[in-house]
Enzyme design. Sequence first.
Site, PDB file in Angstrom:
ATOM      1  N   HIS A 202     -24.020-176.283  58.023  1.00 59.33           N
ATOM      2  CA  HIS A 202     -23.183-177.369  58.552  1.00 59.33           C
ATOM      3  C   HIS A 202     -23.804-178.092  59.745  1.00 59.33           C
ATOM      4  O   HIS A 202     -23.230-179.046  60.261  1.00 59.33           O
ATOM      5  CB  HIS A 202     -21.780-176.861  58.932  1.00 59.33           C
ATOM      6  CG  HIS A 202     -21.776-175.982  60.155  1.00 59.33           C
ATOM      7  ND1 HIS A 202     -21.972-174.629  60.086  1.00 59.33           N
ATOM      8  CD2 HIS A 202     -21.613-176.275  61.468  1.00 59.33           C
ATOM      9  CE1 HIS A 202     -21.924-174.113  61.307  1.00 59.33           C
ATOM     10  NE2 HIS A 202     -21.714-175.097  62.160  1.00 59.33           N
TER      11      HIS A 202
HETATM   12  C1  UD1 Z   1     -18.254-178.637  64.645  1.00 57.67           C
HETATM   13  C2  UD1 Z   1     -19.055-178.391  65.921  1.00 57.67           C
HETATM   14  C3  UD1 Z   1     -20.129-177.363  65.666  1.00 57.67           C
HETATM   15  C4  UD1 Z   1     -19.553-176.098  65.061  1.00 57.67           C
HETATM   16  C5  UD1 Z   1     -18.727-176.421  63.840  1.00 57.67           C
HETATM   17  C6  UD1 Z   1     -18.049-175.194  63.335  1.00 57.67           C
HETATM   18  C7  UD1 Z   1     -19.341-180.300  67.455  1.00 57.67           C
HETATM   19  C8  UD1 Z   1     -20.249-181.354  67.910  1.00 57.67           C
HETATM   20  N1  UD1 Z   1     -19.712-179.623  66.367  1.00 57.67           N
HETATM   21  O1  UD1 Z   1     -19.144-179.187  63.689  1.00 57.67           O
HETATM   22  O2  UD1 Z   1     -20.748-177.023  66.895  1.00 57.67           O
HETATM   23  O3  UD1 Z   1     -20.606-175.247  64.712  1.00 57.67           O
HETATM   24  O4  UD1 Z   1     -17.737-177.408  64.169  1.00 57.67           O
HETATM   25  O5  UD1 Z   1     -17.694-175.281  62.006  1.00 57.67           O
HETATM   26  O6  UD1 Z   1     -18.319-180.074  68.048  1.00 57.67           O
HETATM   27  N2  UD1 Z   1     -14.358-182.633  58.473  1.00 57.67           N
HETATM   28  C9  UD1 Z   1     -13.414-182.497  57.481  1.00 57.67           C
HETATM   29  N3  UD1 Z   1     -12.312-181.718  57.741  1.00 57.67           N
HETATM   30  C10 UD1 Z   1     -12.122-181.085  58.935  1.00 57.67           C
HETATM   31  C11 UD1 Z   1     -13.081-181.255  59.937  1.00 57.67           C
HETATM   32  C12 UD1 Z   1     -14.193-182.026  59.692  1.00 57.67           C
HETATM   33  O7  UD1 Z   1     -13.539-183.043  56.385  1.00 57.67           O
HETATM   34  O8  UD1 Z   1     -11.110-180.399  59.083  1.00 57.67           O
HETATM   35  C13 UD1 Z   1     -15.559-183.449  58.177  1.00 57.67           C
HETATM   36  C14 UD1 Z   1     -15.419-184.889  58.640  1.00 57.67           C
HETATM   37  O9  UD1 Z   1     -16.096-185.681  57.722  1.00 57.67           O
HETATM   38  C15 UD1 Z   1     -16.191-184.879  59.950  1.00 57.67           C
HETATM   39  C16 UD1 Z   1     -17.273-183.844  59.695  1.00 57.67           C
HETATM   40  O10 UD1 Z   1     -16.666-182.866  58.864  1.00 57.67           O
HETATM   41  O11 UD1 Z   1     -16.720-186.128  60.283  1.00 57.67           O
HETATM   42  C17 UD1 Z   1     -17.805-183.179  60.949  1.00 57.67           C
HETATM   43  O12 UD1 Z   1     -16.760-182.584  61.694  1.00 57.67           O
HETATM   44  P1  UD1 Z   1     -16.934-182.313  63.278  1.00 57.67           P
HETATM   45  O13 UD1 Z   1     -15.762-181.589  63.787  1.00 57.67           O
HETATM   46  O14 UD1 Z   1     -17.315-183.567  63.964  1.00 57.67           O
HETATM   47  O15 UD1 Z   1     -18.198-181.404  63.348  1.00 57.67           O
HETATM   48  P2  UD1 Z   1     -18.588-180.094  62.530  1.00 57.67           P
HETATM   49  O16 UD1 Z   1     -19.776-180.431  61.688  1.00 57.67           O
HETATM   50  O17 UD1 Z   1     -17.412-179.508  61.888  1.00 57.67           O
HETATM   51  N1  UDP Z   2     -16.627-168.342  58.750  1.00 58.56           N
HETATM   52  C1  UDP Z   2     -15.472-168.188  57.983  1.00 58.56           C
HETATM   53  N2  UDP Z   2     -15.428-168.786  56.755  1.00 58.56           N
HETATM   54  C2  UDP Z   2     -16.466-169.493  56.230  1.00 58.56           C
HETATM   55  C3  UDP Z   2     -17.628-169.634  57.028  1.00 58.56           C
HETATM   56  C4  UDP Z   2     -17.673-169.066  58.291  1.00 58.56           C
HETATM   57  O1  UDP Z   2     -14.534-167.534  58.411  1.00 58.56           O
HETATM   58  O2  UDP Z   2     -16.360-170.000  55.106  1.00 58.56           O
HETATM   59  C5  UDP Z   2     -16.659-167.713  60.080  1.00 58.56           C
HETATM   60  C6  UDP Z   2     -17.874-166.840  60.317  1.00 58.56           C
HETATM   61  O3  UDP Z   2     -17.490-165.511  60.533  1.00 58.56           O
HETATM   62  C7  UDP Z   2     -18.542-167.388  61.561  1.00 58.56           C
HETATM   63  C8  UDP Z   2     -17.534-168.318  62.149  1.00 58.56           C
HETATM   64  O4  UDP Z   2     -16.710-168.725  61.054  1.00 58.56           O
HETATM   65  O5  UDP Z   2     -18.878-166.402  62.495  1.00 58.56           O
HETATM   66  C9  UDP Z   2     -18.302-169.413  62.819  1.00 58.56           C
HETATM   67  O6  UDP Z   2     -18.069-170.631  62.318  1.00 58.56           O
HETATM   68  P1  UDP Z   2     -19.157-171.722  62.030  1.00 58.56           P
HETATM   69  O7  UDP Z   2     -20.308-171.159  61.294  1.00 58.56           O
HETATM   70  O8  UDP Z   2     -18.395-172.824  61.422  1.00 58.56           O
HETATM   71  O9  UDP Z   2     -19.567-172.213  63.502  1.00 58.56           O
HETATM   72  P2  UDP Z   2     -20.718-171.876  64.551  1.00 58.56           P
HETATM   73  O10 UDP Z   2     -20.668-170.437  64.857  1.00 58.56           O
HETATM   74  O11 UDP Z   2     -22.014-172.321  63.943  1.00 58.56           O
HETATM   75  O12 UDP Z   2     -20.381-172.738  65.713  1.00 58.56           O
END
Ligand code: UD1
Ligand code: UDP
Length: 367
Positions: A202
């Site tokens: 992601h």
């Molecule tokens: C965010 C965090 C990242 C973290 C991750 C955990 C920032 C900059 N990034 O990344 O550090 O590792 O969460 O998973 O804060 N979207 C959906 N549904 C949702 C949420 C998001 O469809 O419920 C889609 C949207 O298109 C959105 C994109 O995902 O634009 C990115 O979402 P965003 O919250 O900006 O960043 P993540 O990639 O989720």
């Molecule tokens: N995780 C989950 N379901 C999933 C993928 C990840 O519960 O389908 C959990 C996993 O245990 C991980 C945590 O979500 O430690 C962290 O989330 P993510 O990888 O989105 O974020 P990051 O740690 O990179 O910020």
Amino acid sequence: MKILSIVGARPQFIKHAALFPELRKGYDNVLVHTGQHYDSKLSAVFFEELEIPRPNYNLGIGSGTHGYQTGQMLMAIEDVLSKEKPKLTLVYGDTNSTLAGALAASKLRIKLGHVEAGLRSFDKSMPEEINRILTDHCSDLLFCPTKTSVSNLNKEGISNGVYLTGDVMIDILLRDKEIAEKSSVLQAIGLKSKQYIVVTIHRASNTDNKENLKNIIDALCEMNQTTVFPIHPRTESFLKRYGFYDKLKKNSKIKLIEPLGYIEFLKLMNHARKIVTDSGGVQTDAYILKVPCITLRETTERVETVEDGWNVLVGADRVKIVSMVREFEPKGEQREVLGKGNASKNIKNIIDCVLKSELGKRGQEGG
Ligand code: UD1
Ligand code: UDP
């Protein structure tokens, strides 16, 4: 005494679920959900299965550019903090919700605690690195998961309020590992223990960059192993935009599934042969579960997992990914570098000491 916690994204719900059982012993808790993650598979599922109380405020900010998202959160959190006037605000990890919460609290001169302080990848092209640095530099209490994170802060001139607590993600993993074993997720997906690879992707550097995403998808197809890939919505949308989704969908070895709740995902990780990921949390989960981890990044803030030989960094290099999935076998002994599973208790004890000593001081001053 009131503590206000700010969460917004998947890993923060899990971190708060680890800490909340401690915080509820002795504090009035207010929970703010920024709405950064809103799909039920990225948000509601964690509240339900990890028994996190419903947020007192859901700010409903949603997705957007960094500036838009962080700015909207900052304004909305400022309103809540001004109304609630907590003694302490807690932020978790390194997302835009973390930074917005940190800025709002510190500008209002409300004491700020950062859970997971001091992690550094030393790669400022990652939005998370900017969020971590800025949050740490305005925090009063810095709860560090590792010795390295303490030392990172010291090198940046931060030593007041720095505490080595251990990693709250390890607390919850150890707490819920047995419960997770009861999950029937492997049968539901049609997997056999230790005969599949788990993939999560992601990070912006992999999803938004077409060439990197293509290399990774080509590698997943070329490695020709039973693979399960819970897809983050960000990744799904870029796979579709770049026209790679159908290639994955048609591959009979790759099972594309929706993101899983924590308990099911924990079981999936625990029984995996290897994990291929760009997640921060998954790297440490894999380490504790003793599952070899292949990380799709050039750098990591979880350096101990690499130093101990359980994690290897391969970036988005197709050849390296395929060869490491086939060949990587950790040899290293594991040190107890992420704590003993008592980080949440340590954090609560520190908060008790700090808030009570302040109360004492104010009493003496007649305040
Ligand atoms: C965010 C965090 C990242 C973290 C991750 C955990 C920032 C900059 N990034 O990344 O550090 O590792 O969460 O998973 O804060 N979207 C959906 N549904 C949702 C949420 C998001 O469809 O419920 C889609 C949207 O298109 C959105 C994109 O995902 O634009 C990115 O979402 P965003 O919250 O900006 O960043 P993540 O990639 O989720
Ligand atoms: N995780 C989950 N379901 C999933 C993928 C990840 O519960 O389908 C959990 C996993 O245990 C991980 C945590 O979500 O430690 C962290 O989330 P993510 O990888 O989105 O974020 P990051 O740690 O990179 O910020």
